[in-house]
Design a protein around this motif. Structure first.
Motif, short mmCIF file in Angstrom:
data_model
loop_
_atom_site.label_atom_id
_atom_site.label_comp_id
_atom_site.label_asym_id
_atom_site.label_seq_id
_atom_site.Cartn_x
_atom_site.Cartn_y
_atom_site.Cartn_z
N SER A 166 7.18 -3.12 -0.22
CA SER A 166 7.02 -1.91 0.59
C SER A 166 6.34 -0.79 -0.20
O SER A 166 5.94 0.23 0.39
N GLU A 167 6.22 -0.96 -1.53
CA GLU A 167 5.61 0.08 -2.37
C GLU A 167 4.24 -0.31 -2.89
O GLU A 167 3.42 0.55 -3.21
N VAL A 168 3.97 -1.60 -3.01
CA VAL A 168 2.65 -2.07 -3.44
C VAL A 168 1.65 -1.78 -2.33
O VAL A 168 1.94 -1.92 -1.15
N THR A 169 0.45 -1.37 -2.72
CA THR A 169 -0.54 -0.96 -1.71
C THR A 169 -1.84 -1.76 -1.74
O THR A 169 -2.50 -1.88 -0.71
N HIS A 170 -2.23 -2.32 -2.91
CA HIS A 170 -3.55 -2.95 -3.02
C HIS A 170 -3.49 -4.18 -3.90
O HIS A 170 -2.62 -4.31 -4.78
N PHE A 171 -4.45 -5.08 -3.69
CA PHE A 171 -4.60 -6.25 -4.54
C PHE A 171 -6.07 -6.59 -4.68
O PHE A 171 -6.89 -6.26 -3.81
N LYS B 259 -1.04 -3.91 -7.25
CA LYS B 259 -0.44 -2.68 -7.76
C LYS B 259 -0.15 -1.68 -6.65
O LYS B 259 -0.59 -1.85 -5.50
N GLN B 260 0.56 -0.65 -7.03
CA GLN B 260 0.71 0.53 -6.19
C GLN B 260 -0.41 1.49 -6.57
O GLN B 260 -0.51 1.90 -7.72
N ALA B 261 -1.28 1.80 -5.63
CA ALA B 261 -2.45 2.63 -5.93
C ALA B 261 -2.44 3.90 -5.10
O ALA B 261 -1.98 3.91 -3.96
N ASP B 262 -2.96 4.96 -5.70
CA ASP B 262 -3.11 6.25 -5.03
C ASP B 262 -4.59 6.60 -5.07
O ASP B 262 -5.16 6.77 -6.15
N THR B 263 -5.22 6.72 -3.91
CA THR B 263 -6.66 6.99 -3.87
C THR B 263 -7.01 8.32 -4.52
O THR B 263 -8.13 8.52 -4.99
N ALA B 264 -6.04 9.24 -4.60
CA ALA B 264 -6.29 10.53 -5.24
C ALA B 264 -6.19 10.43 -6.76
O ALA B 264 -6.58 11.36 -7.47
N GLU B 265 -5.67 9.29 -7.26
CA GLU B 265 -5.53 9.06 -8.70
C GLU B 265 -6.11 7.69 -9.06
O GLU B 265 -5.39 6.75 -9.35
N PRO B 266 -7.44 7.57 -9.04
CA PRO B 266 -8.07 6.26 -9.21
C PRO B 266 -7.84 5.61 -10.57
O PRO B 266 -7.99 4.39 -10.71
N GLU C 46 2.54 -5.20 3.79
CA GLU C 46 3.89 -5.53 3.33
C GLU C 46 4.28 -6.95 3.75
O GLU C 46 4.09 -7.35 4.90
N GLY C 47 4.81 -7.68 2.84
CA GLY C 47 5.20 -9.07 3.08
C GLY C 47 5.25 -9.82 1.78
O GLY C 47 5.59 -9.28 0.74
N THR D 118 5.00 -17.99 -7.95
CA THR D 118 6.41 -17.81 -7.59
C THR D 118 6.97 -16.53 -8.22
O THR D 118 7.72 -15.79 -7.59
N CYS D 119 6.58 -16.26 -9.47
CA CYS D 119 7.00 -15.01 -10.11
C CYS D 119 6.47 -13.80 -9.36
O CYS D 119 7.18 -12.80 -9.17
N LEU D 120 5.23 -13.90 -8.90
CA LEU D 120 4.65 -12.82 -8.10
C LEU D 120 5.45 -12.63 -6.82
O LEU D 120 5.71 -11.49 -6.39
N GLY D 121 5.86 -13.73 -6.20
CA GLY D 121 6.68 -13.63 -5.00
C GLY D 121 8.00 -12.94 -5.27
O GLY D 121 8.47 -12.13 -4.45
N ASP D 122 8.62 -13.24 -6.41
CA ASP D 122 9.85 -12.54 -6.80
C ASP D 122 9.60 -11.04 -6.90
O ASP D 122 10.41 -10.23 -6.44
N TYR D 123 8.51 -10.68 -7.54
CA TYR D 123 8.17 -9.27 -7.73
C TYR D 123 8.02 -8.57 -6.38
O TYR D 123 8.56 -7.47 -6.17
#
Length: 280
Positions: free
Chosen positions: A61-66, A103-110, A79-80, A50-55
């Protein structure tokens, strides 16, 4: 590097790069850690999800990977809400541990630890690591623009998880596993700014596996104390009296459903969980 107490400056200049390949290895941001007991229970695992859902209600819209289980590569996040793979973890038996990492991840910054990250552990029923926890990164802009909203969120999470202890503030953000001496890109920040928050949950649990995991690990702008730790300090009223002349605010955490807004002080002598704000 002399950072300004300004979210834009912290996010853009508060980064440390590798000397060789010039990739980001650590950064300064908002770091929240909450430790709690019985992470094997269905109740606590539901609370964690539930805390994760709040986050995600703020940052989907900014998180990219899990990450799922021990897969070597993270999956792309659409996104969802909470990924179905994480909701299915609620069916795990008490003998298995629950782990979520998003997290929000950038493939150029592993190696960038990211200004947005949610990592949660619901450890299996065992005497070895009796406590579980969440470690969460927030962008400074999110916190600076509405501190009341943020403190309310931390209060609700602490109450929902029945926090044993925790802390939150400007801190050094580093990736999981980067706490060893050969990869200590957090260390220069701590040398220059000793009051920055830092946490390596795995190291904490390893160091306290024979006892002590129930005691506060740190204190910062926000310090979270569960019932037992409040009682160790003489109770909520004793804490209030101690801080009466200092710029601290104390919010009590009641049992039951989360509250929003300011929580009134209890007039009973019952031990209470609390969040202490240093006013910094």
């Amino acid at each position: 590097m002399n950072l300004k107490l300004d979210p834009e400056d912290i996010e853009h200049r508060g980064i440390l790069r590798d000397d060789d390949v010039r990739l980001i290895r650590s950064r300064v941001g908002i770091l929240l850690s909450i430790y709690f007991a019985d992470g094997w229970s269905q109740e606590k695992r539901k609370a964690l999800i539930t805390c994760l859902g709040d986050y995600l209600s703020f940052f989907s819209s900014e998180v990219t990977h899990f990450q799922v289980d021990d897969e070597p590569k993270m999956r792309a996040y659409k996104e969802g809400g909470v990924p179905d793979e994480y909701r299915r973890l609620l069916d795990l038996p008490e003998t298995d541990s629950l782990f979520v990492y998003l997290k929000q991840a950038d493939t150029a910054e592993p190696w960038d630890p990211s200004r947005l990250m949610f990592m949660g552990f619901g450890h299996r029923k065992s005497k070895v690591w009796p406590s579980s926890g969440i470690e969460v990164h927030f962008s400074p802009r999110f916190v600076f623009e509405n501190t009341d909203r943020f403190v309310g969120l931390v209060r609700n999470w602490s109450q929902r998880l029945e926090a044993v202890h925790g802390s939150c503030g400007l801190g050094v953000l580093s990736g999981p596993g980067s706490e060893n001496s050969a990869d200590a890109y957090y260390y220069p920040w701590l040398m220059q700014y000793p009051a920055l928050e830092y946490d390596a949950m795995g190291s904490f649990w390893t160091e306290t596996q024979n006892g002590g995991s129930e005691l506060p690990r740190s204190s910062n702008w926000l310090t979270i104390l569960g019932n037992a730790n409040v009682e160790r300090l003489g109770g909520l009223e004793a804490i209030r009296a101690f801080f009466a002349r200092l710029p601290h605010a104390i919010s009590e955490l009641r049992s039951g459903s989360p509250h929003s807004g300011r929580i009134p002080a209890s007039r009973s002598r019952r031990a209470s969980s609390a969040i202490l704000s240093s006013g910094r």
